[in-house]
Design an enzyme around this catalytic site. Structure first.
Site, PDB file in Angstrom:
ATOM      1  N   SER A  58       0.839  -1.431  -0.265  1.00 27.43           N
ATOM      2  CA  SER A  58      -0.024   0.124   0.026  1.00 27.43           C
ATOM      3  C   SER A  58       0.868   1.261  -0.045  1.00 27.43           C
ATOM      4  O   SER A  58       1.747   1.484  -1.211  1.00 27.43           O
ATOM      5  CB  SER A  58      -0.837   0.071   1.262  1.00 27.43           C
ATOM      6  OG  SER A  58      -1.971   0.974   1.177  1.00 27.43           O
ATOM      7  N   ASP A 104      -2.298   6.333  -3.525  1.00 29.06           N
ATOM      8  CA  ASP A 104      -1.154   5.762  -2.903  1.00 29.06           C
ATOM      9  C   ASP A 104      -0.669   4.609  -3.887  1.00 29.06           C
ATOM     10  O   ASP A 104      -1.130   4.269  -4.918  1.00 29.06           O
ATOM     11  CB  ASP A 104      -1.539   5.431  -1.399  1.00 29.06           C
ATOM     12  CG  ASP A 104      -2.555   4.257  -1.310  1.00 29.06           C
ATOM     13  OD1 ASP A 104      -3.230   4.023  -2.512  1.00 29.06           O
ATOM     14  OD2 ASP A 104      -2.575   3.408  -0.263  1.00 29.06           O
TER      15      ASP A 104
END
EC number: 5.4.2.10
Length: 452
Positions: free
Chosen positions: A98, A239
């Site tokens: 992530s 992200d």
């Protein structure tokens, strides 16, 4: 030591539990469960260099258990959740850490409905990672095959575009998109361009090492600068796996997840299509009163996408999200999807004929300081040492409708410390005093302080 955290397995690449041997065994454990449902698993990843190793290890474990693996290549996490349903797969697996740096990697797992697997199944997988599974290996004739899924990027782009009202176009709108050199590097700009926008894309040149590096939702300064330089209407920062979004308005002012959720709640409530919404414990206290004024029942969950989804399903929530920028629109997605959320924001701007600064100006988050504190000693020991100070802090903040959150991250070796209250001076003072106390106790100082 448990390998699962708040969002799957995550850690330093090539180090337990993200070493090749453990990942291979995780692939076998996933395969053992997946074959109870069907014979196909879809597998996607982000752009970090260790993804090749993790992908190879997982695939080896899966095919050894008799499961076919469809490779998607670099794709947003939400794309895997969507495609696992569309392709009628047994499970979907995402290789990503992530928002973490390239040094880390992780594994997220979705069931056949595109929902992150429950804690009970994680416990089964964890047990099987440590178990002897040689007797469960497939016979040679029954070993799985590996193939690439053609057209996956186009499928996902069309899905995302399909969440945008068909009568609307983005013609005349200028958008800056920062793809964080991550999983959406080849998708983020394309979605908005195909809908007619003038798109300026940054963070779209991954090299395996630059994912999330001084770019994307954790470092939106480049996006803000580009919005101001280009005179853009809005900036959108993703992200590494494109499951969170941070926005800036045309004036270069940053907008967090709470403000995005508040704007979506307000718009949907005006159309009478929302009664319930969900946020996590990290969201601003002021969003509760804002929701009440709108006539929306707001439910809070523990931190983490899975907990948020559980709360949304239990209370039939139309929208849910986290302050960090994870936004779930249940009509469209079973997990947080930054591109779907961004299109929702853009549709509100068009339908209400307002600028970004106008649609976000209605909700004002409570003043807060958020510090991420690296630590080396045991968290429980730190919590015991700092306990009396936290009690004093809570008492002081109680006078200004405030609170303190002191919790360990489930994805990084960090303590998340949040101090908020209606008096910004008191909040800043309390935060400084708490930092001093933590230094006295030998805990490292907080990084990246944020005052809102």
């Amino acid at each position: 030591m448990n390998i699962f955290g708040t969002d799957g397995v995550r850690g330093r690449a090539n180090v337990y539990p993200m070493d090749p041997i453990t990942v291979l065994r995780l692939g076998m454990a996933i395969g053992l469960e997946a074959r109870k449902v069907g014979t196909q698993v879809v597998l996607g990843k982000d752009t970090r260099i260790s993804g090749y190793m993790v992908e190879s290890a997982l695939v080896s474990g899966l095919v050894a258990m008799g499961v076919n693996v469809g490779l998607l290549g670099p794709m947003p996490t939400a794309a895997i959740a969507t495609l696992v349903r569309n392709l009628r797969a047994s499970m979907g697996v995402v290789i990503s850490a992530s928002h973490n740096s390239y040094l880390d990697n992780g594994v997220k797992i979705f069931d056949s409905e595109g929902i992150k697997i429950p804690l009970e199944l994680e416990e089964v997988l964890e047990s099987n990672v440590r178990a002897e599974l040689s007797s469960d290996l497939a016979q040679v004739r029954g070993m799985g095959k590996v193939y690439r899924i053609a057209g996956a990027v186009g499928r996902y782009i069309e899905f995302v575009k399909g969440t945008f009202p068909k009568r609307l176009k983005l013609s005349g709108m200028k958008i800056v998109v920062d793809c964080a050199n991550g999983a959406a590097y080849h998708i983020g700009g394309e979605v908005f361009w195909e809908l007619g926008a003038d798109v300026v894309v940054i963070g779209n040149k991954p090299d395996g090492l630059n994912i999330n590096h001084n770019c994307g939702s954790l470092h939106p300064e480049g996006m803000v600068q580009k919005v101001l330089e280009e005179g853009a209407d809005i900036g959108i920062a993703l992200d590494g796996d494109a499951d969170r979004v941070v926005v800036c308005d045309e004036k270069g002012r940053l907008v967090d997840g709470d403000q995005v959720i508040a704007s979506i709640m307000r718009h949907l409530r005006a159309t009478k299509s929302i009664t319930d919404a969900a946020v996590t414990t990290m969201s601003s206290k002021s969003i509760d009163s804002y929701a009440r004024e709108l006539g929306v029942r707001l439910h809070r969950s523990e931190v983490g996408d899975r907990h948020l989804v559980d709360t949304m399903r239990r209370h039939s929530c139309s929208v849910g999200g986290e302050k960090s920028g994870h936004i779930i629109l249940w009509e469209h997605s079973t997990t947080s999807d930054s591109l779907v959320a961004a299109l929702q924001i853009l549709s509100i701007m068009l339908l209400e004929n307002k600028s970004a600064s106008s649609i976000f100006g209605d909700f004002v988050p409570m003043p807060r300081v958020h510090r991420d504190i690296p630590y080396s000693m045991e968290f429980d020991h730190i919590a015991r040492l700092i306990g009396p100070t936290l009690s004093d802090v809570e008492q002081a903040l109680g006078r200004v409708n405030g609170r303190v959150i002191f919790r360990r991250s489930g994805t990084e070796r960090l303590i998340r410390c949040v101090i908020e209250g209606e008096d910004p001076k008191l909040v800043a003072l309390v935060a400084d005093e708490l930092s001093i106390k933590l230094r006295e106790l030998g805990v490292e100082n907080g990084v990246e302080p944020e005052m809102q």
